[in-house]
Design an enzyme around this catalytic site. Structure first.
Site, PDB file in Angstrom:
ATOM      1  CE  LYS A   1      -3.910   1.750   2.839  1.00 54.15           C
ATOM      2  NZ  LYS A   1      -4.724   1.420   4.033  1.00 54.15           N
TER       3      LYS A   1
ATOM      4  CB  THR B   1      -7.259   2.911  11.300  1.00 53.87           C
ATOM      5  OG1 THR B   1      -6.027   3.267  10.677  1.00 53.87           O
ATOM      6  CG2 THR B   1      -7.422   3.667  12.615  1.00 53.87           C
ATOM      7  CB  SER B   2     -11.838   1.320  12.071  1.00 53.48           C
ATOM      8  OG  SER B   2     -13.090   0.718  12.323  1.00 53.48           O
ATOM      9  N   GLY B   3     -11.223  -1.317   9.599  1.00 57.18           N
ATOM     10  CA  GLY B   3     -11.845  -1.854   8.391  1.00 57.18           C
ATOM     11  C   GLY B   3     -11.045  -1.787   7.106  1.00 57.18           C
ATOM     12  CB  SER B   4      -8.217   0.267   5.987  1.00 56.47           C
ATOM     13  OG  SER B   4      -8.925   1.482   6.022  1.00 56.47           O
TER      14      SER B   4
ATOM     15  CB  SER C   1      -8.036   3.282   3.262  1.00 56.86           C
ATOM     16  OG  SER C   1      -7.161   2.688   4.197  1.00 56.86           O
TER      17      SER C   1
END
Ligand SMILES: *[C@@H]1O[C@H](CO)[C@@H](O)[C@H](O)[C@H]1NC(C)=O
Ligand SMILES: *[C@@H]1O[C@H](CO)[C@@H](O)[C@H](O)[C@H]1NC(C)=O
Ligand SMILES: *[C@@H]1O[C@H](CO)[C@@H](O)[C@H](O)[C@H]1NC(C)=O
Ligand SMILES: *[C@@H]1O[C@H](CO)[C@@H](O)[C@H](O)[C@H]1NC(C)=O
Ligand SMILES: *[C@@H]1O[C@H](CO)[C@@H](O)[C@H](O)[C@H]1NC(C)=O
Ligand SMILES: *[C@@H]1O[C@H](CO)[C@@H](O)[C@H](O)[C@H]1NC(C)=O
Ligand SMILES: *[C@@H]1O[C@H](CO)[C@@H](O)[C@H](O)[C@H]1NC(C)=O
Ligand SMILES: *[C@@H]1O[C@H](CO)[C@@H](O)[C@H](O)[C@H]1NC(C)=O
Ligand SMILES: *[C@@H]1O[C@H](CO)[C@@H](O)[C@H](O)[C@H]1NC(C)=O
Ligand SMILES: *[C@@H]1O[C@H](CO)[C@@H](O)[C@H](O)[C@H]1NC(C)=O
Ligand SMILES: *[C@@H]1O[C@H](CO)[C@@H](O)[C@H](O)[C@H]1NC(C)=O
Ligand SMILES: CC(=O)N[C@H]1CO[C@H](CO)[C@@H](O)[C@@H]1O
Length: 551
Positions: free
Chosen positions: A112, A214-217, A193
Site C-alpha cells: 500500500k 485502523t478500522s476496516g481498511s 482504504s
C-alpha cells in the site's frame, strides 16, 4: 460524473448475462503447463521457480505487463518499482546458487502507498505533498519482506490518507493515484482504504499485497474483492515508517487469494521491532512467532467453541442485505457441521456504542501527534510540512488535491479538538474505547462464552475489534446474485452493490490469536471455496507463459 454512471448502468446488462467465466486453466507450451496468475498460489509458484519452469524475472515481467493491461481502467497501482527486474535477477542467481531466503524468495508482492521504502518509489498516502519525500531507511514491513526474499513490485492506490481526510469522498480515491475501481462489476466501489491492494491481489497482479487497517481498511476491501484478509493484532506487525492514523489502532496485514498464502505473508512480516513499542507486547518476544502456515488445519473446528454476535446481527438486520444474511446463516451451519459448538456471543454494549463518539477523539488525538512524528522522520520533505495544520494548508492551496470537492472535515475536526494523546483527556476517551471493544464488545463476548472466535458477516465486523486492537480474518462467503439492483456509494460515483459483487465472513478472536483464526478460516475456506463462485468482469490476459515464450 453522471455520464460515467449512465455508462456503468448500460454496461451492466451485458456483464450480467456473461457473468460465468470458466475456470482458468493456465497455458501449455511444448507440453509444459504454466499456472494461471489469477489462480496460482505460493506453493505452485515455488514449484515453478524450483523446477526452472520460469524465473522470478519472468514473474516480474508478467505481473508488470498485467498491471499495464488494466491500470488505465482500474487505477489500482500508483507506482512500479523501477528496480524490480534487477532485484528479481539477483534473487534468481541466488536460487541457482542454492541460496533460498524462504518461501517468499523471488515472489512479487505489492504494498500500500503508505508503507515506506528506501528506494526510488514514493510514499505518499495518495497526497502530492509527499511526492518526492524520502525516508531514512525501509519501513520495517518493507525490510522484512526483502529479508524474506520477496520482491516489492510496486505501490498500490488507496483512499487518500487511509480515509482520514474527508467526510465526503469515495473509497479508493487519492489525489496522486486517481479513483481505484474493483474488478467484479464495472465502476465497482473497491472499498478501502487498502483499495488498490484488494483489487491487485484479487486479479493476480502480484501473489498478494499488504494493506493497513485502523478500522476496516484491510477487512472491507478484502470483503468486496473476494479475498482473504488478515487484520493482525495491533503490535504483531510493525508500523515503523508507515504513514499513520493512530498508534492505538493501526496495523499492517496481508490480503491474498487464499488463507495459506496470507499465512505465508504474515509469517514474513510478524514480529517485534524496537522501532515500534507496541510490538514489544507480543508474547512471541520470549519465544518464536507461531507457525501460521502449519496453523492451516482442515480439522480446526473439531471440538471448538465458536460464537455468533447475534445482537449485532439483530441491530444491523435492516441495513444488511438478505443475500449476506442468508450466506452467513449457511456458513454458521457449515461450521457447526464441521465439528464446532455454536453459541451466542453477544457484544453487550454494542447498542450503547452506536451513540458513542470516543473513537473519533482517540483517532484525532493520535493522528495529530503520530502524523507530526512521521513528518519528523523524513530526510527529504519537499514542502517542509511538519504538522496537520500545514498539511491542511497545502491541501487547500493545491488544485491537484481537489479541495473543496473533496473536503477536509476530518482534519478540521482534529484541529478543532486541539488536544493530542499526551493530554489527560485522552485517557478517558481511550478507556471508553477499551470498554466498548473489551468487556462490552469482542473480548468480553469471547471470555464469557469460552469461545475461540466470534463470527459476523465481514461488513459488520471491523468496528469493535478496532477499538481494542484485536485480530480478525476474513474469507470469501458469497456474492450478490444476478438480480441484484445496482446501488451507488454516498459520493455518487461508484457501484456500491450490484450483481457479482462478493462478500466475506469474519473470524474475530482474542489478541495474538492469529494462528487459531487462520486455522478456522482455512477449515471454512477449504470446505466452501467461495472465491471460485464468481470471476471478475475484467482480468488481464498476459500469463507467465507469454513472457517465457517471448524470451
Ligand atoms: C498505465 O497505463 C497506461 C495505459 O495503458 C500506460 O501507458 C502507462 O504507462 C501505465 N502507467 C504506469 C506508470 O504503469
Ligand atoms: C554463488 O556462490 C558462490 C560460491 O559460494 C559465490 O562466490 C557467489 O558469490 C554466489 N553468487 C551469487 C549470485 O550468490
Ligand atoms: C516518485 O516521484 C517522482 C517525482 O514526481 C517521480 O519522478 C518518480 O518517477 C516517482 N517514482 C516512481 C517509482 O514512480
Ligand atoms: C518507546 O517507549 C519509550 C518509553 O516510553 C520511549 O522512550 C521510546 O522513545 C519509545 N520508542 C519508540 C521507538 O517509540
Ligand atoms: C518475557 O519474559 C520476561 C522475563 O521473564 C517477562 O518479564 C516479560 O513479561 C515477558 N514478556 C511477555 C510479552 O510475555
Ligand atoms: C472452554 O472450552 C474448551 C474447549 O474449547 C474446553 O476444553 C474448556 O474446558 C472450556 N472451559 C470452560 C471453563 O468451560
Ligand atoms: C443475544 O442477543 C440476541 C438478540 O438480541 C438474544 O435473542 C439472545 O438471547 C442473546 N443471547 C444471550 C446468550 O444473551
Ligand atoms: C466518552 O465516554 C464517556 C464515558 O462512557 C461518555 O460519558 C462520553 O459521553 C463519551 N464521549 C463521547 C464524545 O461520546
Ligand atoms: C501535543 O500536545 C502537547 C501538549 O499540549 C503539545 O505540547 C505538543 O506540541 C503536541 N504535539 C503535537 C505534535 O501537536
Ligand atoms: C496556503 O494558503 C494560506 C492562505 O492563503 C496561506 O496562509 C498559506 O501559507 C498557504 N500554505 C501553503 C503551504 O502554501
Ligand atoms: C459531496 O461532494 C459532492 C461533490 O463535491 C457534492 O456534490 C455533494 O453535495 C457533497 N455531499 C455532501 C453531503 O456534502
Ligand atoms: C501506475 C499507474 O497506473 N499510475 C497512474 C495513477 O493514476 C494517475 C492518475 O489517474 C495516472 O496518471 C497514473 O498513470
Amino acid at each position: 460524473m453522471r455520464s460515467f454512471i449512465a455508462a456503468v448502468l448500460l454496461g451492466a446488462a451485458s456483464v450480467v448475462s456473461g457473468l460465468y467465466v470458466p475456470p482458468y486453466t493456465g497455458t501449455t507450451i511444448k507440453g509444459k503447463q504454466f499456472p494461471s496468475l489469477i489462480e496460482v498460489d505460493l506453493e505452485e509458484l515455488v514449484d515453478g521457480l524450483e523446477s526452472g519452469l520460469f524465473t522470478s524475472a519472468d514473474l516480474v515481467r508478467a505481473y508488470e505487463a498485467r498491471i499495464m493491461e488494466v491500470n488505465s481502467t482500474l487505477h489500482m497501482v500508483t507506482e512500479l518499482n523501477p528496480d524490480a527486474l534487477t532485484i528479481a535477477s539477483q534473487l534468481d542467481a541466488m536460487r541457482a546458487n542454492g541460496t533460498v531466503l524462504g518461501p517468499l524468495h523471488g515472489i512479487p508482492i505489492l504494498i500500500k502507498n503508505n508503507i515506506a521504502t528506501d528506494d526510488k518509489m514514493n510514499n505518499t498516502a495518495g497526497s502530492w505533498s509527499l511526492v518526492g519525500s524520502k525516508v531514512p531507511r525501509d519501513s520495517t514491513m518493507a525490510a522484512k519482506l526483502r529479508k524474506a526474499g520477496a520482491i516489492i513490485l510496486g505501490k498500490t492506490n488507496l483512499s487518500q490518507w487511509a480515509n482520514y481526510r474527508s467526510d465526503n469522498t469515495s473509497n479508493g480515491w487519492s489525489a496522486y493515484g486517481g479513483q481505484t475501481y474493483a474488478a467484479y462489476f464495472p465502476g465497482q466501489d473497491p472499498s478501502g482504504s487498502s483499495s488498490g491492494s484488494g483489487v491487485s491481489s484479487s486479479i493476480g497482479l502480484a501473489l498478494a499485497a499488504l494493506g493497513s487497517e485502523t478500522s476496516g481498511s484491510i477487512l472491507s476491501p478484502s470483503d468486496v474483492n473476494n479475498l482473504v484478509g488478515i487484520k493482525p493484532t495491533v503490535g504483531l506487525t510493525s508500523r515503523y515508517l508507515v504513514i499513520p492514523i493512530s498508534e492505538h489502532q493501526d496495523t499492517v496485514g496481508p490480503m491474498a487469494r487464499s488463507v495459506k498464502d496470507a499465512a505465508y505473508v504474515l509469517q514474513a512480516i510478524a514480529g517485534p521491532d524496537p522501532n515500534d513499542n507496541y510490538t514489544l507486547a507480543n508474547p512471541a518476544i520470549n519465544g518464536t512467532t507461531p507457525d501460521y502456515v502449519a496453523a492451516c488445519d482442515y480439522s480446526a473446528f473439531a471440538g471448538a467453541r465458536i460464537g455468533v454476535a447475534r445482537n449485532v446481527l439483530e441491530i444491523y438486520a435492516k441495513y444488511t442485505d438478505p443475500p449476506v444474511l442468508a450466506a452467513f446463516e449457511l456458513a454458521v451451519k457449515q461450521i457447526e457441521a464441521a465439528g464446532a459448538t455454536i453459541v451466542d456471543a453477544n457484544f453487550t454494549a454494542f447498542e450503547q456504542w452506536q451513540s458513542d463518539n470516543n473513537e473519533t477523539l482517540v483517532l484525532n488525538a493520535d493522528f495529530l501527534i503520530n502524523l507530526a512524528t512521521y513528518f519528523s522522520e523524513l530526510t527529504v520533505n519537499p514542502y517542509g510540512i511538519e504538522n496537520l495544520a500545514e498539511e491542511r494548508d497545502f491541501t487547500h492551496n493545491s488544485t491537484a488535491e481537489m479541495w473543496p470537492a473533496r473536503d477536509t472535515l476530518i482534519w478540521d475536526g482534529a484541529l478543532k479538538q486541539g488536544w493530542n494523546n499526551t493530554d489527560p483527556k485522552f485517557w478517558a476517551a481511550y478507556q471508553a474505547n477499551l470498554f466498548y471493544g473489551g468487556e462490552g464488545g469482542i473480548l468480553g463476548a469471547l471470555s464469557r462464552t469460552n469461545t475461540s472466535a466470534v463470527l459476523l458477516p465481514t461488513q459488520l465486523s471491523p468496528g469493535i475489534p478496532a477499538l481494542v486492537g484485536s485480530p480478525v480474518v476474513t474469507v470469501p462467503m458469497g456474492f450478490y446474485p444476478v438480480n441484484t439492483s445496482v446501488t451507488l456509494n454516498g459520493y455518487g460515483n461508484l457501484v456500491a452493490t450490484g450483481p457479482n459483487v462478493p462478500f466475506g465472513l469474519s473470524f474475530m478472536g482474542p489478541k495474538w490469536s492469529e494462528a487459531d483464526l487462520i486455522g478456522f478460516a482455512y477449515a471454512y475456506e477449504q470446505r466452501t471455496m467461495h472465491r471460485n463462485d464468481i470471476q471478475p468482469y475484467l482480468v488481464p490476459n498476459i500469463e507467465i507463459a507469454d513472457v517465457v515464450a517471448s524470451g
